[in-house]
Design an enzyme around this catalytic site. Sequence first.
Site, PDB file in Angstrom:
ATOM      1  N   LYS A 174       0.854  -1.191   0.000  1.00  0.00           N
ATOM      2  CA  LYS A 174       0.000   0.000   0.000  1.00  0.00           C
ATOM      3  C   LYS A 174       0.888   1.239   0.000  1.00  0.00           C
ATOM      4  O   LYS A 174       1.446   1.625   1.021  1.00  0.00           O
ATOM      5  CB  LYS A 174      -0.928   0.051   1.214  1.00  0.00           C
ATOM      6  CG  LYS A 174      -2.041   1.082   0.979  1.00  0.00           C
ATOM      7  CD  LYS A 174      -2.559   1.763   2.215  1.00  0.00           C
ATOM      8  CE  LYS A 174      -1.749   2.908   2.716  1.00  0.00           C
ATOM      9  NZ  LYS A 174      -1.688   4.094   1.841  1.00  0.00           N
ATOM     10  N   GLY A 227       7.400   5.539   7.319  1.00  0.00           N
ATOM     11  CA  GLY A 227       6.536   6.707   7.433  1.00  0.00           C
ATOM     12  C   GLY A 227       6.811   7.440   8.728  1.00  0.00           C
ATOM     13  O   GLY A 227       7.896   7.328   9.305  1.00  0.00           O
ATOM     14  N   GLY A 228       5.814   8.167   9.195  1.00  0.00           N
ATOM     15  CA  GLY A 228       6.004   9.021  10.367  1.00  0.00           C
ATOM     16  C   GLY A 228       5.944   8.246  11.681  1.00  0.00           C
ATOM     17  O   GLY A 228       5.408   7.140  11.754  1.00  0.00           O
ATOM     18  N   THR A 231       2.328   7.397  13.078  1.00  0.00           N
ATOM     19  CA  THR A 231       1.737   6.248  12.373  1.00  0.00           C
ATOM     20  C   THR A 231       2.463   4.971  12.775  1.00  0.00           C
ATOM     21  O   THR A 231       1.838   3.915  12.951  1.00  0.00           O
ATOM     22  CB  THR A 231       1.829   6.443  10.848  1.00  0.00           C
ATOM     23  OG1 THR A 231       1.450   7.767  10.517  1.00  0.00           O
ATOM     24  CG2 THR A 231       0.939   5.470  10.118  1.00  0.00           C
ATOM     25  N   GLY A 232       3.776   5.043  12.915  1.00  0.00           N
ATOM     26  CA  GLY A 232       4.555   3.864  13.297  1.00  0.00           C
ATOM     27  C   GLY A 232       4.109   3.295  14.633  1.00  0.00           C
ATOM     28  O   GLY A 232       3.968   2.077  14.794  1.00  0.00           O
ATOM     29  N   GLU A 249      10.563   1.967   9.646  1.00  0.00           N
ATOM     30  CA  GLU A 249      11.529   3.007   9.263  1.00  0.00           C
ATOM     31  C   GLU A 249      10.826   4.332   9.468  1.00  0.00           C
ATOM     32  O   GLU A 249       9.971   4.710   8.661  1.00  0.00           O
ATOM     33  CB  GLU A 249      11.912   2.850   7.782  1.00  0.00           C
ATOM     34  CG  GLU A 249      12.792   1.673   7.477  1.00  0.00           C
ATOM     35  CD  GLU A 249      14.186   1.821   8.037  1.00  0.00           C
ATOM     36  OE1 GLU A 249      14.628   2.960   8.295  1.00  0.00           O
ATOM     37  OE2 GLU A 249      14.829   0.791   8.246  1.00  0.00           O
ATOM     38  N   CYS A 283      13.885  11.727   5.054  1.00  0.00           N
ATOM     39  CA  CYS A 283      13.926  11.268   6.442  1.00  0.00           C
ATOM     40  C   CYS A 283      15.281  11.539   7.086  1.00  0.00           C
ATOM     41  O   CYS A 283      15.375  11.791   8.280  1.00  0.00           O
ATOM     42  CB  CYS A 283      13.583   9.796   6.514  1.00  0.00           C
ATOM     43  SG  CYS A 283      14.617   8.791   5.444  1.00  0.00           S
ATOM     44  N   GLU A 384      10.127  16.655  13.778  1.00  0.00           N
ATOM     45  CA  GLU A 384      10.457  16.599  12.355  1.00  0.00           C
ATOM     46  C   GLU A 384       9.477  17.508  11.600  1.00  0.00           C
ATOM     47  O   GLU A 384       8.302  17.193  11.480  1.00  0.00           O
ATOM     48  CB  GLU A 384      10.284  15.146  11.900  1.00  0.00           C
ATOM     49  CG  GLU A 384      10.863  14.838  10.560  1.00  0.00           C
ATOM     50  CD  GLU A 384      10.525  13.413  10.116  1.00  0.00           C
ATOM     51  OE1 GLU A 384       9.414  12.939  10.390  1.00  0.00           O
ATOM     52  OE2 GLU A 384      11.396  12.796   9.481  1.00  0.00           O
TER      53      GLU A 384
HETATM   54  P1  NAD Z   1       2.712   8.720   7.160  1.00  0.00           P
HETATM   55  O1  NAD Z   1       3.073   8.026   8.416  1.00  0.00           O
HETATM   56  O2  NAD Z   1       1.676   9.768   7.209  1.00  0.00           O
HETATM   57  O3  NAD Z   1       2.195   7.671   6.063  1.00  0.00           O
HETATM   58  C1  NAD Z   1       2.992   6.616   5.600  1.00  0.00           C
HETATM   59  C2  NAD Z   1       2.109   5.526   5.043  1.00  0.00           C
HETATM   60  O4  NAD Z   1       1.322   4.982   6.098  1.00  0.00           O
HETATM   61  C3  NAD Z   1       1.106   5.998   3.990  1.00  0.00           C
HETATM   62  O5  NAD Z   1       0.994   5.009   2.996  1.00  0.00           O
HETATM   63  C4  NAD Z   1      -0.173   6.123   4.777  1.00  0.00           C
HETATM   64  O6  NAD Z   1      -1.348   6.010   4.002  1.00  0.00           O
HETATM   65  C5  NAD Z   1      -0.046   4.946   5.723  1.00  0.00           C
HETATM   66  N1  NAD Z   1      -0.856   5.007   6.942  1.00  0.00           N
HETATM   67  C6  NAD Z   1      -1.279   6.099   7.606  1.00  0.00           C
HETATM   68  N2  NAD Z   1      -1.984   5.732   8.695  1.00  0.00           N
HETATM   69  C7  NAD Z   1      -1.999   4.380   8.713  1.00  0.00           C
HETATM   70  C8  NAD Z   1      -2.547   3.413   9.599  1.00  0.00           C
HETATM   71  N3  NAD Z   1      -3.233   3.763  10.694  1.00  0.00           N
HETATM   72  N4  NAD Z   1      -2.352   2.119   9.319  1.00  0.00           N
HETATM   73  C9  NAD Z   1      -1.653   1.734   8.239  1.00  0.00           C
HETATM   74  N5  NAD Z   1      -1.116   2.597   7.355  1.00  0.00           N
HETATM   75  C10 NAD Z   1      -1.279   3.908   7.605  1.00  0.00           C
HETATM   76  O7  NAD Z   1       4.069   9.257   6.563  1.00  0.00           O
HETATM   77  P2  NAD Z   1       4.265  10.178   5.284  1.00  0.00           P
HETATM   78  O8  NAD Z   1       3.800  11.544   5.644  1.00  0.00           O
HETATM   79  O9  NAD Z   1       3.696   9.505   4.092  1.00  0.00           O
HETATM   80  O10 NAD Z   1       5.852  10.142   5.120  1.00  0.00           O
HETATM   81  C11 NAD Z   1       6.700  10.993   5.783  1.00  0.00           C
HETATM   82  C12 NAD Z   1       7.350  10.301   6.949  1.00  0.00           C
HETATM   83  O11 NAD Z   1       8.061   9.151   6.496  1.00  0.00           O
HETATM   84  C13 NAD Z   1       8.391  11.151   7.624  1.00  0.00           C
HETATM   85  O12 NAD Z   1       8.227  11.073   9.022  1.00  0.00           O
HETATM   86  C14 NAD Z   1       9.708  10.532   7.207  1.00  0.00           C
HETATM   87  O13 NAD Z   1      10.761  10.760   8.089  1.00  0.00           O
HETATM   88  C15 NAD Z   1       9.347   9.110   7.110  1.00  0.00           C
HETATM   89  N6  NAD Z   1      10.310   8.390   6.267  1.00  0.00           N
HETATM   90  C16 NAD Z   1      11.250   7.588   6.861  1.00  0.00           C
HETATM   91  C17 NAD Z   1      12.208   6.941   6.084  1.00  0.00           C
HETATM   92  C18 NAD Z   1      13.271   6.064   6.700  1.00  0.00           C
HETATM   93  O14 NAD Z   1      13.997   5.406   5.971  1.00  0.00           O
HETATM   94  N7  NAD Z   1      13.417   6.010   8.011  1.00  0.00           N
HETATM   95  C19 NAD Z   1      12.194   7.103   4.703  1.00  0.00           C
HETATM   96  C20 NAD Z   1      11.225   7.918   4.126  1.00  0.00           C
HETATM   97  C21 NAD Z   1      10.290   8.553   4.928  1.00  0.00           C
END
Ligand code: NAD
Length: 489
Positions: A174, A227-228, A231-232, A249, A283, A384
Amino acid sequence: MPELFIGGQWTTAAEGRTREIRCPADGTLVAAVDEAGPEDAAAAVAAARDAFDRGPWPRTPAAERGRLLLRVACLLERDKAAFARAESLDTGKRLVESEYDMDDIANCFRYFGNLGAAGGTDRVVDAGSPETDSRVVHEPVGVCSLITPWNYPLLQTAWKVAPALAAGNTFVLKPSELTPHTAILLMRALAEAGLPDGAANLVLGAGDTVGAPLTSDERVDMVSFTGGLVTGRRIMAAAAPTVKKVALELGGKNPNIVFADAEFDTAVDYALMAVFLHSGQVCSAGARLLVEDSLHDAFVDEVVRRAREIRLGGPFDEHARTGPLISAAHRDKVEAYVAAGLAEGAVLRLGGARPEDPALSGGFYYPPTVLDECAPGMSVVRDESFGPVLTVERFRDEDEAVALANDTVYGLAGAVWTGDAERAHRVAARLRCGTVWINDFHPYVPQAEWGGMKQSGVGRELGPAGLAEYQEAKHIWRNTAPRPQRWFE
Ligand code: NAD
């Protein structure tokens, strides 16, 4: 053409909904794509489960799986222009940067193709008895939910898809609801390369409706998420009741430490690239500049002078050096962090207001922004912002530099700039983050692990550990001469 890929079939969303994808650079409509819901997520998980339990992929020899990944790398190279264009339209990123990403992505598939094919992780164990045959083998984890962000859509996806497939897993992907197009193209490439039906499945849509079920469904064995932080945490909790394997990540608030003996022009140059690359939506962005007191004024003056020259523009503007933010909501968030920083006492040296150029008015642009005289407690230093915002703090000595650098819940990456090799290694050893660059910023290679300490994540991507993440170790013990043991006599 339908855009969900389930069980080897392209299909529309069960509820018939679509979502408009608009280019963040000017708001033009890229396309309307199928918007999946829980029913589609469940169907995709069922397809992946069936493909894992009964399909050929997990039972395909590792060398053959590796060869398929190498074919995918070739297809990515063949179709690089289409992939890069799709990525740039979704993200607003400069086309040339998307092209670099596509090269990296092909390399990632090639790396895991070769690593998987090479095998060598299984081993014979000396169990201390000639009548025992003891081996440890590595098997796929099972059905993996792969959930990815919008900033490097296909790159982050490749870091999961390539090792997951190399190890013999099946998956449901996804991507971010904002940037679906390169994931769609990747599914086509996987099918063209000959991946069996159901091994790769794609659902598109929002995190809470289509992402969340992928993290709690009991038929899923592993969730790999980029992701963030917020959310993580939610995903880790959702995966807990069924004790899924979880790889996370997450974000970073990465220090870029500059000592007075650093090579001045190079350190300035990299300080800009560290934070303003892709408008700070990286990130590992070097968003916290820590400068030795004696160097501070000259260094910050030069950073500001050069950052003022950075030209904003859309993906196909050859003069632009960085693009827009991903969305209006994200720009609002970045602006709020800058306002909070100023309210908390930071000194605005550059930027801090939307550009006035009418040519940029249709996009979500925000200029390179430099906040000086920052302090550890400020929210703009702590959190961040994920935008083109550089905070500057001063330090007096090595101990203070390390203390400031580590004063964060994150631990993704960091850099140290100095002409003193001994000091560079001392500082690198003391930084609590998954990657440390010495006199450099941002490079990575698929051969080396990537990931975060502390709240930047769990597990590693890339490198041998990036493959191991998608494997389970199994110990197989054979008694070659079984006879009654008479334990209870
Ligand atoms: P986000 O957490 O908003 O979303 C990431 C993904 O998670 C999206 O596909 C989103 O639809 C999905 N999502 C959201 N809520 C969810 C839930 N409850 N259950 C399952 N999936 C869900 O992050 P973003 O705004 O898309 O990306 C930016 C973030 O990603 C930043 O914090 C950045 O630091 C991080 N990031 C980290 C790395 C790394 O390697 N550590 C790399 C790239 C981005």
